[in-house]
Design an enzyme around this catalytic site. Structure first.
Site, short mmCIF file in Angstrom:
data_model
loop_
_atom_site.label_atom_id
_atom_site.label_comp_id
_atom_site.label_asym_id
_atom_site.label_seq_id
_atom_site.Cartn_x
_atom_site.Cartn_y
_atom_site.Cartn_z
N TRP A 48 0.83 -1.20 0.00
CA TRP A 48 0.00 0.00 0.00
C TRP A 48 0.86 1.24 0.00
O TRP A 48 2.06 1.18 0.25
CB TRP A 48 -1.05 -0.01 1.12
N HIS B 28 -13.94 30.33 -14.55
CA HIS B 28 -14.00 30.14 -13.11
C HIS B 28 -14.99 31.13 -12.49
O HIS B 28 -15.83 30.76 -11.66
CB HIS B 28 -12.62 30.33 -12.48
N HIS C 296 -9.48 16.57 -12.89
CA HIS C 296 -10.10 16.97 -11.63
C HIS C 296 -11.34 17.82 -11.81
O HIS C 296 -11.61 18.35 -12.89
CB HIS C 296 -9.08 17.68 -10.72
N HIS D 5 -6.48 20.17 -7.10
CA HIS D 5 -6.61 20.49 -8.53
C HIS D 5 -5.47 19.86 -9.34
O HIS D 5 -4.84 20.50 -10.17
CB HIS D 5 -6.69 22.02 -8.71
N HIS E 225 -14.30 26.96 -5.07
CA HIS E 225 -12.94 27.21 -5.55
C HIS E 225 -12.72 28.69 -5.86
O HIS E 225 -11.61 29.19 -5.77
CB HIS E 225 -12.71 26.36 -6.81
N ASP F 162 -13.84 20.99 -10.35
CA ASP F 162 -13.83 22.27 -9.64
C ASP F 162 -15.22 22.53 -9.05
O ASP F 162 -16.22 22.52 -9.78
CB ASP F 162 -13.54 23.43 -10.60
C1 23J Z 1 -6.16 28.67 -9.24
C2 23J Z 1 -6.00 29.89 -9.86
C3 23J Z 1 -6.23 30.02 -11.20
C4 23J Z 1 -6.63 28.91 -11.93
C5 23J Z 1 -6.80 27.66 -11.32
C6 23J Z 1 -6.55 27.57 -9.97
C7 23J Z 1 -7.24 26.46 -12.11
O1 23J Z 1 -7.22 26.43 -13.30
C8 23J Z 1 -7.82 25.27 -11.45
O2 23J Z 1 -7.23 24.17 -11.46
O3 23J Z 1 -8.92 25.38 -10.95
S1 23J Z 1 -6.93 29.09 -13.64
MN MN Z 2 -9.23 23.21 -10.93
#
Ligand code: 23J
Ligand code: MN
Length: 269
Positions: free
Chosen positions: A69, A215, A81, A77, A87, A83
């Site tokens: 294991w 986002h 993955h 992230h 986030h 979101d």
């Molecule tokens: C944090 C800041 C900007 C971005 C991201 C994360 C991601 O793309 C993510 O993996 O959610 S653009």
């Molecule tokens: Mn992400």
């Protein structure tokens, strides 16, 4: 309910038979979690995402004679993955906004695949625009509410430094414009938006207004993101069903996961 719908018990039974016979295929849309798989790199003044790491606890040896294991660590992230709304700052007050709170029925839904592979091949900063969405709808019908919209770019076929495609001015990879995300979220009421690249936003997404519009608008409206998807070239434009169930991390903003699609087999049509 749709007048054509079968009784639920018959529907599940038929689906089970179709899966067993191969009439419905299961396509794996996931990359292998591996320390070498690239993670997003933000400007140096910001905190950074950790790569996947794995350490052996035992391997049928003195540390554990009959078992093998590992311990593993990674950023929420990392790799293929999910979101969650929490986030992003726009989604911080969305009810049920972290991965542990999202109702399970929201992890399964119909899929629309927008093929941007030719455009992304010609232009690494290719933008998915409302015009492209409307042209897709003229051919395949209106994007249904609560569907997952996936942007196919064939970026998943890139390896090594070509994947992040970093230059002095940051990453260069395709993504949606702010107007496109607004159209999908407010106009169509989609469940979520998925990409083959390291983010739902373009590599140069920080330069839009607002910065990182996918986002900002998706998560502000309680919608989800999927990134680092694989095998989107194996999906039909419509007619597939996506299953994307993130780990149930308390207050988690995202999670690596196995994403699969149920697709009518070409041979069995
Ligand atoms: C944090 C800041 C900007 C971005 C991201 C994360 C991601 O793309 C993510 O993996 O959610 S653009
Ligand atoms: Mn992400």
């Amino acid at each position: 309910m749709n007048v054509h719908a079968q009784k639920p018990a018959a529907l599940i039974g038929d689906l089970a038979l179709a899966l067993a016979s191969g009439a419905v295929e299961v396509i794996d849309l996931t990359h292998t979690l591996d320390p070498d798989f690239p993670v997003i790199v933000l400007p140096p003044e910001f905190g950074q995402c950790a790569r996947f790491r794995m350490e052996e606890i035992s391997a049928y040896d003195h540390r554990g004679p009959a078992w093998k294991w590992h311990n593993f660590t990674c950023c929420e992230h990392t790799g293929t993955h999910f979101d969650a709304p929490s986030h992003w700052i726009s989604g911080r007050d969305v009810p049920n906004g972290s991965v542990d709170e999202i109702p399970a029925e929201r992890f399964i839904g119909p899929v629309c695949v927008i093929d941007c592979s030719a455009g992304a091949k010609a232009n690494e900063d290719f933008e998915l625009t409302p015009q492209i969405i409307e042209a897709w709808e003229a051919e395949h019908g209106r994007i249904p509410a609560e569907s997952w919209v996936l942007m196919r770019t064939d970026w998943s076929k890139r390896r090594g430094a070509e994947y992040l495609n970093m230059r002095e001015d940051g990453a260069h990879s395709p993504g949606p414009t702010p107007e496109t995300v607004k159209l999908l979220v407010d106009g169509r009421g989609i469940r979520g938006f998925g990409t083959e690249t390291v983010g739902t936003d373009a590599g140069q997404g920080a330069h839009y207004t607002p910065p990182y519009p996918a986002h900002f608008f998706l998560h502000g409206a309680g919608r989800y993101g999927l990134q680092c998807l694989n095998n989107l070239d194996r999906l039909p434009p419509t007619g597939a069903m996506l299953i994307a169930t993130p780990l149930k991390i308390r207050n988690g903003t995202g999670s690596p996961l196995r994403v699969i699609a149920l697709v009518p087999s070409k041979d069995a049509q």
